[in-house]
Structure formats: C-alpha cells, structure tokens
Motif scaffolding. Structure first.
Motif, short mmCIF file in Angstrom:
data_model
loop_
_atom_site.label_atom_id
_atom_site.label_comp_id
_atom_site.label_asym_id
_atom_site.label_seq_id
_atom_site.Cartn_x
_atom_site.Cartn_y
_atom_site.Cartn_z
N TYR A 1 2.12 -4.63 11.25
CA TYR A 1 1.15 -3.78 10.57
C TYR A 1 1.44 -2.29 10.75
O TYR A 1 0.60 -1.46 10.37
N TYR B 1 -4.16 -5.46 8.79
CA TYR B 1 -4.57 -5.56 10.19
C TYR B 1 -6.07 -5.73 10.32
O TYR B 1 -6.56 -6.46 11.18
N ARG B 2 -6.83 -5.07 9.46
CA ARG B 2 -8.29 -5.17 9.50
C ARG B 2 -8.76 -6.58 9.19
O ARG B 2 -9.74 -7.06 9.76
N THR B 3 -8.05 -7.26 8.31
CA THR B 3 -8.37 -8.65 8.01
C THR B 3 -8.09 -9.52 9.24
O THR B 3 -8.89 -10.39 9.59
N GLY C 1 -0.02 1.93 9.35
CA GLY C 1 -1.40 1.45 9.37
C GLY C 1 -1.72 0.50 8.23
O GLY C 1 -2.63 0.77 7.43
N ASN C 2 -0.98 -0.62 8.16
CA ASN C 2 -1.22 -1.56 7.07
C ASN C 2 -2.63 -2.16 7.18
O ASN C 2 -3.03 -2.66 8.23
N LYS C 3 -3.37 -2.12 6.08
CA LYS C 3 -4.78 -2.52 6.09
C LYS C 3 -4.98 -4.01 6.30
O LYS C 3 -6.11 -4.44 6.56
N SER D 1 -9.50 -1.22 14.80
CA SER D 1 -9.43 -1.64 13.40
C SER D 1 -9.73 -0.50 12.44
O SER D 1 -9.38 -0.58 11.26
N THR D 2 -10.40 0.54 12.91
CA THR D 2 -10.69 1.69 12.03
C THR D 2 -9.45 2.56 11.85
O THR D 2 -9.05 2.87 10.73
N ILE E 1 -6.41 1.70 12.98
CA ILE E 1 -5.23 0.83 12.97
C ILE E 1 -4.19 1.39 13.94
O ILE E 1 -3.05 1.70 13.58
N GLN F 1 0.85 -1.19 0.00
CA GLN F 1 0.00 0.00 0.00
C GLN F 1 0.88 1.23 0.00
O GLN F 1 2.04 1.18 0.41
#
Length: 354
Positions: A199, A105-107, A101-103, A146-147, A149, A96
């Motif tokens: 992340y 992390y949300r996964t 704040g690697n996304k 998670s929003t 991160i 990215q």
C-alpha cells in the motif's frame, strides 16, 4: 484481646471481589506536554521498558534458527498474523493518481477494525474473555494509521504493548520469551513490511537521515543483542552487502538492513546516516547499549508539533489495566520515536577514510 492472641484469618470470601480481574477500554492518557513526564514516571512505563529489556536479554547471542519452545499461545498469535497477511492478498491496491498511500489500505484496516476482537479472542482463553475488548485496541493501533495511511515506530510500540499485556494477564509466560521475538515479532515484521510495500505506506513521523529507521526500532535493539559476542560478524559488517546477504536469515538486525537497501536507493551513508555511524562502533554490546539509551532517551519520546501548522502535538498514549486493576502497560498510538540528533555520547566516532 489478650496480648499475643492472634486474630483469625479473614474470610476468603471477603477477598474475592479484589481478586476479580478488571479491564477497561484504553483511553488517551496524554493530553498536554507535561503529561509526558507522568508517562515516564509511571509503573506502566517501567513495565513496558522492563518487557523490552527482558526480551533483549532472552535473545542475546541466539540466531533466529535457534531451537526454542513454541507454546499454543505463540502458535495462536502467529495464526492471527497469518490472517492479517491473507487479508492483504484479498485486498489488492487500487488504481489512483497518488503514488503513495494506496487507499485500499483503508479497506484492509476496516476489516481489522471490525474483526479485531474476534481475532484476539482466539488467543485469550475464555476465563479472561473480559480482557478482549481492551487488548484488541492495541492490536488495531499496531498496524498503522488508516487516515494518513502511514506506519512508524509508534505503531511498532503498540504491538510490543499488545504482547506485554498478554504477558501481564498470563497468556504468554516466561518460557515464551525467545518465541515472542523470534516467532511472533518476526512474523509481525513480515506482515508490516508487506503492508508497507503493498500500500506504499508513508513513514509516520520520519526524520529522514536524522532517524534510525523510517519504520522500526525494536528489531535493531533485539537484533544487536543477537549478535553480541558473534565470532566474526562485527558492526562494521552490516554495511557489507555480501555479509548481509549471507546472514540475514539468522539475525533480525541484518533483516532490517536488507529491507532498507531494498526500499531505498543511493549510498547507504546518505539515506541511513545514523546506521552508517553505528557501523563504526567497536562491539555489538556497545551498539545494543546505545540503542537502548536512544529508545529510552527524552528526545525520542518528545512531542512534535504538526509541521503543517500550529496544531496540538500528535502524541497519544493509551492505558490498560491488569488483573489486579492497576495500570499494567501503555500501548502507544502514533508514539513515533523521533531522533532529532545522534546520541553523540554513545556513538561518537570518526570513520576511517572519511
């Protein structure tokens, strides 16, 4: 009834309903600034702080390698944390443009959000299965947001409240005290540091050099307790790279210092000024007492306006009930301990040669 005649004891069946454990899904308990006063005056706050101080006393003068009892519940909690660790390996960072704040992390978090109750159910016995949905909320709040991160001391507090709840319902017992810190919380720190590095999580509510640390607070309290009356390690030694390298496996405080030096560059006195100041305190006992005061002080628990605009304060406290139906503990969502200024009354000093 004649004088002195005693009433028969109440039928035991009449007391059964009140003895039945009751649990609720935690909800926000703080909506306005004055509500913070209610939190500080609540039994939940007293229970939470009492839990922190009990563990602080339990680990005093002990190394991480100290020989302590490991119960089945402790082993199950470590296995739970091992699962979270494994999920990090199974969820690599994505490419990215943004560095932080690697996304992915949300996964990773979505998997926890879905499986949290199943994970907690492996720790809580079947006769207390009704507590699982309530306690699982604290686990989900303990690993970051998670929003945004990000991760901070509020998430750490949520994990402490998660453990406190397990104590309140009898899953963890008095003789688990040392293992809670040395086995469970230490493993939790390992997983959180892996999350932060994998992340590139932002520090939640960090105040930079005005804060004790970007991510943690409790390991400094318990870690300083470990070092009380140490025969040769003094507070001044934790800014010595050699002393930290040789002793970090035995002391939680020094583990934190090592992680900071790995994550930050430049002079220690510049990127971690509060800790640099603390290094001049004459004894670990005074360091420990001062950190506890900082943790309980009004300013670390104060509200903070969103710096991006005049939005409502970002502070959310969650309530839970114990097996008597009374509020037992408060897990804190994003309750970031913000240190606006150093506790001069505790740590005031002048470093030699500065």
């Amino acid at each position: 009834m004649a004088e002195g005649e005693r009433q028969p004891p109440p039928d035991s069946s009449e007391e059964t309903p009140s003895a039945t454990p009751t649990f609720i899904i935690p909800k926000k308990e703080i909506h306005t600034v004055p509500d913070m006063g209610k939190w500080k005056r609540s039994q939940a706050y007293a229970d939470y702080i009492g839990f922190i101080l009990t563990l602080n006393e339990g680990v005093k003068g002990k190394k991480l390698t100290f020989d302590y009892k490991v119960s089945e519940a402790i082993e199950k909690l470590v296995a739970l944390l091992d699962t979270l660790d494994r999920w990090i390996d199974e969820t690599p960072p994505v490419d990215q443009p943004s560095r932080f704040g690697n996304k992915a992390y949300r996964t990773w978090y979505a998997k926890l959000d879905q499986e949290a109750e199943n994970l907690v159910a492996t720790v809580i016995p079947t006769n207390l299965a009704a507590a699982v949905p309530e306690v699982a909320v604290y686990l989900k709040e303990a690993v970051g947001n998670s929003t945004r991160i990000d991760y901070g001391t509020g998430h750490e507090a949520a994990f402490a409240a998660f453990l406190c709840c397990l104590c309140k319902i009898g899953v963890l017992r008095v003789d688990d005290q040392v293992a809670i810190v040395f086995k469970v919380f230490d493993r939790y720190l390992e997983v959180m540091r892996k999350l932060q590095k994998t992340y590139r999580m932002e520090p939640a509510g960090s105040q930079g050099v005005w804060g004790l640390d970007d991510f943690q607070f409790l390991p400094f309290i318990w870690g300083s307790s470990q070092l009380i009356d140490h025969p040769h390690l003094e507070p001044r030694h934790f800014v010595d790279e050699k002393a930290v390298s040789e002793n970090h496996k035995d002391y939680m405080f020094l583990q934190c210092i090592l992680f900071i030096t790995e994550m930050k560059t430049g002079p220690f006195a510049e990127h971690s000024n509060q800790l640099w100041n603390i290094s001049a305190v004459p004894s670990w006992s005074k360091v420990n007492q001062g950190l506890i005061r900082m943790y309980k002080a009004e300013k670390p628990w104060s509200w903070r306006r969103d710096t991006r605009g005049d939005k409502p304060p970002r502070r959310q406290v969650w309530g839970c009930r114990d097996n008597s139906g009374k509020i037992a503990a408060m897990a804190v969502r994003n309750l970031r301990f913000i240190i606006y200024e150093y506790t001069v009354a505790v740590f005031r000093h002048t470093r030699r040669g500065q």
